[in-house]
Design a protein around this motif. Structure first.
Motif, PDB file in Angstrom:
ATOM      1  N   GLY A 106       1.457  -1.321   0.032  1.00 23.34           N
ATOM      2  CA  GLY A 106       0.207  -0.320  -0.487  1.00 23.34           C
ATOM      3  C   GLY A 106       0.867   1.425   0.592  1.00 23.34           C
ATOM      4  O   GLY A 106       1.857   1.245   0.363  1.00 23.34           O
ATOM      5  N   GLN A 107      -0.275   2.127  -0.197  1.00 25.49           N
ATOM      6  CA  GLN A 107       0.566   3.248  -0.124  1.00 25.49           C
ATOM      7  C   GLN A 107      -0.353   4.726   0.154  1.00 25.49           C
ATOM      8  O   GLN A 107      -1.560   4.526   0.525  1.00 25.49           O
ATOM      9  CB  GLN A 107       1.132   3.902  -1.739  1.00 25.49           C
ATOM     10  N   ILE A 108       0.697   5.577   1.183  1.00 26.69           N
ATOM     11  CA  ILE A 108      -0.241   6.218   1.983  1.00 26.69           C
ATOM     12  C   ILE A 108       0.734   7.710   2.399  1.00 26.69           C
ATOM     13  O   ILE A 108       1.787   8.321   1.611  1.00 26.69           O
ATOM     14  CB  ILE A 108       0.050   6.470   3.706  1.00 26.69           C
ATOM     15  N   ILE A 109       0.003   8.615   1.122  1.00 27.40           N
ATOM     16  CA  ILE A 109       0.555  10.055   0.932  1.00 27.40           C
ATOM     17  C   ILE A 109      -0.031  10.929   1.033  1.00 27.40           C
ATOM     18  O   ILE A 109      -1.912  11.396   1.683  1.00 27.40           O
ATOM     19  CB  ILE A 109      -0.148  10.694  -1.062  1.00 27.40           C
ATOM     20  N   PRO A 110       0.665  12.325   2.087  1.00 28.51           N
ATOM     21  CA  PRO A 110       0.326  12.845   3.072  1.00 28.51           C
ATOM     22  C   PRO A 110      -0.131  13.683   1.955  1.00 28.51           C
ATOM     23  O   PRO A 110      -0.415  14.342   1.484  1.00 28.51           O
ATOM     24  CB  PRO A 110       1.132  13.221   3.761  1.00 28.51           C
ATOM     25  N   ASP A 111      -0.904  14.569   2.926  1.00 31.58           N
ATOM     26  CA  ASP A 111      -0.726  16.321   2.103  1.00 31.58           C
ATOM     27  C   ASP A 111       0.493  17.675   2.089  1.00 31.58           C
ATOM     28  O   ASP A 111       0.735  18.067   3.544  1.00 31.58           O
ATOM     29  CB  ASP A 111      -1.354  17.099   3.241  1.00 31.58           C
ATOM     30  N   HIS A 112       1.039  16.725   1.239  1.00 27.07           N
ATOM     31  CA  HIS A 112       2.411  18.197   1.877  1.00 27.07           C
ATOM     32  C   HIS A 112       2.349  18.756   1.199  1.00 27.07           C
ATOM     33  O   HIS A 112       3.928  19.248   1.117  1.00 27.07           O
ATOM     34  CB  HIS A 112       3.608  16.555   0.488  1.00 27.07           C
ATOM     35  N   ARG A 113       1.661  20.026   0.712  1.00 31.38           N
ATOM     36  CA  ARG A 113       2.045  21.005   0.857  1.00 31.38           C
ATOM     37  C   ARG A 113       2.154  21.442   1.965  1.00 31.38           C
ATOM     38  O   ARG A 113       2.622  22.846   1.751  1.00 31.38           O
ATOM     39  CB  ARG A 113       0.283  21.622  -0.067  1.00 31.38           C
ATOM     40  N   ALA A 114       2.067  20.535   3.100  1.00 34.06           N
ATOM     41  CA  ALA A 114       1.936  21.402   4.038  1.00 34.06           C
ATOM     42  C   ALA A 114       3.309  20.916   4.978  1.00 34.06           C
ATOM     43  O   ALA A 114       3.654  19.741   4.637  1.00 34.06           O
ATOM     44  CB  ALA A 114       1.221  21.492   5.025  1.00 34.06           C
ATOM     45  N   SER A 115       4.947  21.899   5.092  1.00 35.13           N
ATOM     46  CA  SER A 115       5.801  20.575   5.140  1.00 35.13           C
ATOM     47  C   SER A 115       6.072  20.440   6.585  1.00 35.13           C
ATOM     48  O   SER A 115       6.424  18.994   6.454  1.00 35.13           O
ATOM     49  CB  SER A 115       7.322  22.091   4.946  1.00 35.13           C
ATOM     50  N   SER A 116       5.005  20.708   7.737  1.00 41.13           N
ATOM     51  CA  SER A 116       5.490  20.419   8.646  1.00 41.13           C
ATOM     52  C   SER A 116       4.747  18.762   8.739  1.00 41.13           C
ATOM     53  O   SER A 116       4.825  17.880  10.034  1.00 41.13           O
ATOM     54  CB  SER A 116       4.100  20.933   9.325  1.00 41.13           C
ATOM     55  N   LEU A 117       3.803  18.566   7.445  1.00 40.47           N
ATOM     56  CA  LEU A 117       3.183  16.985   8.414  1.00 40.47           C
ATOM     57  C   LEU A 117       4.012  15.961   6.817  1.00 40.47           C
ATOM     58  O   LEU A 117       3.685  15.171   7.042  1.00 40.47           O
ATOM     59  CB  LEU A 117       1.576  17.311   7.216  1.00 40.47           C
TER      60      LEU A 117
END
Length: 462
Positions: free
Chosen positions: A384-395
């Motif tokens: 599987g794969q989990i994609i974070p909201d990478h637009r926010a660097s803190s995440l």
């Protein structure tokens, strides 16, 4: 031969000796639509020679001496009040030296209501059709200082004109509430070289689309000035996967000049639409409102739409228009505002009974297939794969991502890895620094002997 002579007594012509057929007339006309009074002044004469003065010169001197409106005759039927501010619109002359005739025609205009040396003229039209959402109206007009006026006076008068008031006052449609900011507007300053007039022309188009009005904009529940979001929603449902997809398409509509439209549309996009849940919450609310309202009627399981869209396109046009297209679905994902997407797949290799070949000890080339009553180990692979909201660097390194990946693995392991002698065959994971997405893979094996019914199929021994 015969000679005929004709003489004209000088006393007969008073101060206009030397002309015949003299004409000096004034006529008035009142235009009811814009209340403009038109005054036409015609002067003409035919001359004859007097001493050294040519006949044509006598006619011209007579006509030129009477041009203008200083000697006009006041109208008894067209009232102008105390106003006497006439504007010279046109002046034309006709010359015939052979017949010694000369004439001048002058047209003047006056606006008694404003009593201004600059005349405002306009006309209005209404357009409506069954296919149109709104009624449109157009006003076309001019602010005219004539041939003798000053352009500075024309500009001053133009700035004083309220075009919207002229339009609404002219159409007299009490049941139509036209929005004050026009759909389109144009004004042009005409140079003196054009027919010698000093004027400014204008045209504007209005409609009764009052959704731009913040005070009346209750249907959409939000607004950023003269701007709103006009959209439509489409819903599709896959009966096989039981996944509903909701597509939202729309345009941000704004009013004003180009600079105002760009400013209003961008503020509306940032302050009203790109809000909540990383900039797509408002769009999701609009899509979900329609989806939840109709899912029951269509027999769709009303699972909420995922927080993040499958796709999102925002295009800003060259005239201040903003086009938005986005798609949401209710597919099985981790429902968390920190996670933009998640996916996994399961590969199961089921446990099968083991059969072994045995050669015959009595006959050459004969083999027998024997059931061992043993099963091989069942294998469950989870990737599987989990994609974070990478637009926010803190995440990027937020522990929520790892916890979500572990949650998927544990849920599947609990459901499918249920035999004896469970064993973890492999455990891999990676999370690059670029986008913080987590990729993981786990492989489990276990004994499932006795879980499956014994096969009754008899295999041939030959």
């Amino acid at each position: 031969y015969t000679i005929n002579l004709q003489a004209h007594q000088s006393g007969y012509f008073s101060s206009s000796y030397g002309v015949l057929d003299p004409v000096d007339e004034f006529s008035y006309d009142e235009q009811q639509e814009d209340e403009i009074v038109t005054l036409t002044h015609n002067v003409s004469a035919r001359g004859f020679r007097v001493g050294a003065t040519q006949a044509f010169d006598n006619a011209k001197n007579f006509v030129v001496g009477r041009t203008g409106i200083s000697g006009k005759i006041n109208s008894e039927f067209v009232t102008t009040g105390n106003c006497d501010s006439w504007v010279l619109k046109t002046q034309s002359e006709t010359i015939d030296r052979v017949n010694a005739t000369y004439s001048v025609s002058e047209i003047y205009e006056m606006d008694p209501s404003g009593c201004n040396p600059v005349v405002v003229k306009y006309n209005c039209t209404l357009e409506s059709g069954i296919q149109d959402d709104f009624v449109r109206g157009t006003i076309q007009g001019e602010v005219n200082g004539g041939k003798t006026g000053l352009m500075s006076d024309v500009r001053t008068r133009f700035e004083q004109v309220d075009i919207y008031d002229l339009f609404t006052g002219s159409i007299s449609q009490s049941n139509l509430d036209f929005f004050k900011i026009p759909v389109s507007y144009n004004s042009e300053e005409v140079t003196a070289a054009t027919n010698g007039e000093r004027k400014i022309t204008f045209n504007a188009t209005y409609d009764n689309d009052n959704l731009f009005d913040d005070n009346n904009n209750t249907f959409f529940q939000y607004g950023s000035g003269p701007c709103y979001f006009d959209y439509n929603v489409e819903i599709s449902h896959d009966e096989t996967t039981e996944v509903a997809t909701v597509s939202l398409n729309g345009n941000v509509k704004a009013r004003g000049n180009l600079q105002e439209r760009i400013k209003s549309a961008n503020e509306f996009l940032n302050n009203d639409l790109s809000t909540g849940d990383n900039g797509t919450g408002r769009l999701r609310d609009l899509a979900n409102e329609v989806y939840q309202g109709i899912s029951g009627d269509l027999g769709i399981n009303g699972y909420p739409l995922n927080i993040f869209p499958n796709s999102l396109s925002i295009v800003s046009g060259n005239k201040g228009a903003v086009s938005i297209t986005t798609t949401f679905d209710n597919s099985d994902r981790i429902f968390d505002s920190k996670i933009r997407g998640s996916s996994y797949n399961i590969d199961v290799k089921t446990a099968l009974p083991i059969y072994k070949p045995r050669a015959s000890v009595n006959e050459n080339g004969v083999f027998g297939i024997y059931e061992t009553n043993v099963y091989n180990r069942e294998v469950v692979n989870v990737n599987g794969q989990i994609i974070p909201d990478h637009r926010a660097s803190s995440l990027v390194k937020d522990s929520t991502i790892e916890a979500s990946g572990s949650g998927i693995v544990n849920t599947i392991r609990t459901a499918l890895v249920s035999g004896e002698s469970k064993r973890l065959e492999s455990d891999t994971s990676s999370r690059p620094e670029t986008d913080g997405s987590l990729s993981f893979g786990n492989s489990y094996s276990f004994n499932s002997s006795g879980l499956y019914a014994k096969a009754n199929t008899k295999l041939s021994t030959t």
